[in-house]
Enzyme design. Structure first.
Site, PDB file in Angstrom:
ATOM      1  CG  HIS A 215      -1.884  -1.095   1.312  1.00  0.00           C
ATOM      2  ND1 HIS A 215      -2.861  -1.336   0.368  1.00  0.00           N
ATOM      3  CD2 HIS A 215      -2.051  -2.063   2.242  1.00  0.00           C
ATOM      4  CE1 HIS A 215      -3.589  -2.384   0.710  1.00  0.00           C
ATOM      5  NE2 HIS A 215      -3.127  -2.842   1.843  1.00  0.00           N
TER       6      HIS A 215
HETATM    7  O1  RIB Z   1      -5.017   0.685   4.143  1.00  0.00           O
HETATM    8  C1  RIB Z   1      -3.613   0.660   4.082  1.00  0.00           C
HETATM    9  C2  RIB Z   1      -3.023   1.668   4.997  1.00  0.00           C
HETATM   10  O2  RIB Z   1      -3.361   1.357   6.333  1.00  0.00           O
HETATM   11  C3  RIB Z   1      -1.482   1.678   4.973  1.00  0.00           C
HETATM   12  O3  RIB Z   1      -1.015   2.966   5.264  1.00  0.00           O
HETATM   13  C4  RIB Z   1      -1.125   0.724   6.065  1.00  0.00           C
HETATM   14  O4  RIB Z   1       0.158   1.019   6.641  1.00  0.00           O
HETATM   15  C5  RIB Z   1      -2.201   1.002   7.070  1.00  0.00           C
HETATM   16  O5  RIB Z   1      -1.788   2.135   7.826  1.00  0.00           O
END
Ligand code: RIB
Ligand code: CA
Length: 297
Positions: free
Chosen positions: A230
């Site tokens: 992500h």
């Molecule tokens: O949904 C993904 C996000 O949420 C990323 O930033 C992961 O590190 C969590 O914080």
């Protein structure tokens, strides 16, 4: 060669945060990471701050200051997710623990100070719930226009990941997200729809294990529990914007309805204030990541 981008990461490490930060620190010819500011998100603030300090240490960059931020969302209750990231936020990394010496200065006041004194407009990379940024922008609304770019990992066009409707970063602090997305900073949103599919084959991580302490830590963390890259996509956008297709959109955040809290309604429109990532060239992305991380060999 263009001057490196001056960038601050607001982060809640978090395994994918660690990957995003190791990648950014490997590309020091193109990104000048001025500081990390930490938020409560994946884990509690003390844990995310300690994890951020362990990350800069592992990358050989303990010169980079880590400033601890707001300990909780503006109005919601904070529910950390240690089952995804491990109790220390870097599950399975094997990175040494550190004395949790707090770094002087609150993240919000340091964000304001660094933006104010910057000789050229700064870039903010937001890979955590947006509490720190919302407080800074509420204290100083004029900061939005002083930024070169605000790149946020958050939101989703379709299904969420922490609830059916909401992506985690927005869900943790939807009020903060509403404030930040309305602040009219030059914003790029990297939503779940493009980050969730970025989960390379397991053997791809085996290749990273040869890239020093950071590479070994990443390979171990993904062997323990794999997850999409992500936050890495925010760093990738800063490094290789030509891999990305953007769409001008209007973005609204649900804050009142408990069931849909944190849902982002993303509507394409030519005069929309937010650039939302619509697609990525994933093949070139993975190639670029490996070649950049190889600097740690
Ligand atoms: O949904 C993904 C996000 O949420 C990323 O930033 C992961 O590190 C969590 O914080
Ligand atoms: Ca994160």
């Amino acid at each position: 060669m263009a001057e490196p981008l001056d960038v601050i990461f607001d982060t809640d490490p978090g395994k994918d945060d660690a990957f995003a930060l190791f990648l950014a620190l490997a590309a020091s010819d193109r990104l000048n990471v001025l500081a990390l500011t930490t938020a409560a998100g994946n884990l509690g603030l003390e844990t995310t701050t300690a994890a951020a300090r362990r990350i800069v240490e592992a990358a050989g960059r303990s010169d980079i200051p880590v400033y601890s931020g707001c300990p909780a969302p503006l109005l919601s209750t904070h529910e950390p997710i240690p089952h995804f990231h491990g109790a220390d936020g870097l599950g399975g990394s094997g990175l040494p623990q550190m004395a949790r010496r707090p770094q002087a200065g609150h993240a919000v006041t340091k964000l304001i100070e660094l933006i104010d004194k910057a000789s050229a407009p700064l870039t903010l990379a937001a890979i955590a719930p947006l509490t720190n940024l919302a407080v800074a922008l509420t204290m100083r609304p004029d900061l939005a226009a002083k930024l070169a770019r605000l790149v946020i990992m958050g939101g989703a066009r379709a299904a969420g990941n922490i609830t059916d409707h909401a992506e985690f970063n927005i869900h943790v602090d939807p009020h903060a997200a509403q404030i930040v997305l309305a602040a009219s900073a030059p914003t790029v949103l990297v939503p779940l729809d493009v980050t969730r599919p970025t989960l390379p084959e397991p053997h791809w991580f085996d290749g990273l294990a040869g890239f020093g302490v950071p590479g070994r830590a990443l390979a171990r963390m993904w062997r323990e529990r794999a997850m999409p890259l992500h936050d890495v996509i925010v760093t990738a956008y800063l490094l290789w914007p030509d891999l990305f297709a953007l769409e001008r959109c209007r973005v609204e955040v649900d804050v009142d309805d408990q069931e849909t809290r944190g849902r982002t309604r993303i509507e394409a429109c030519a005069d929309g204030p937010i650039d939302v990532v619509a697609d990525i060239d994933r093949k070139r992305l993975y190639e670029n990541i490996v070649s950049t991380l190889s600097v740690y060999r």
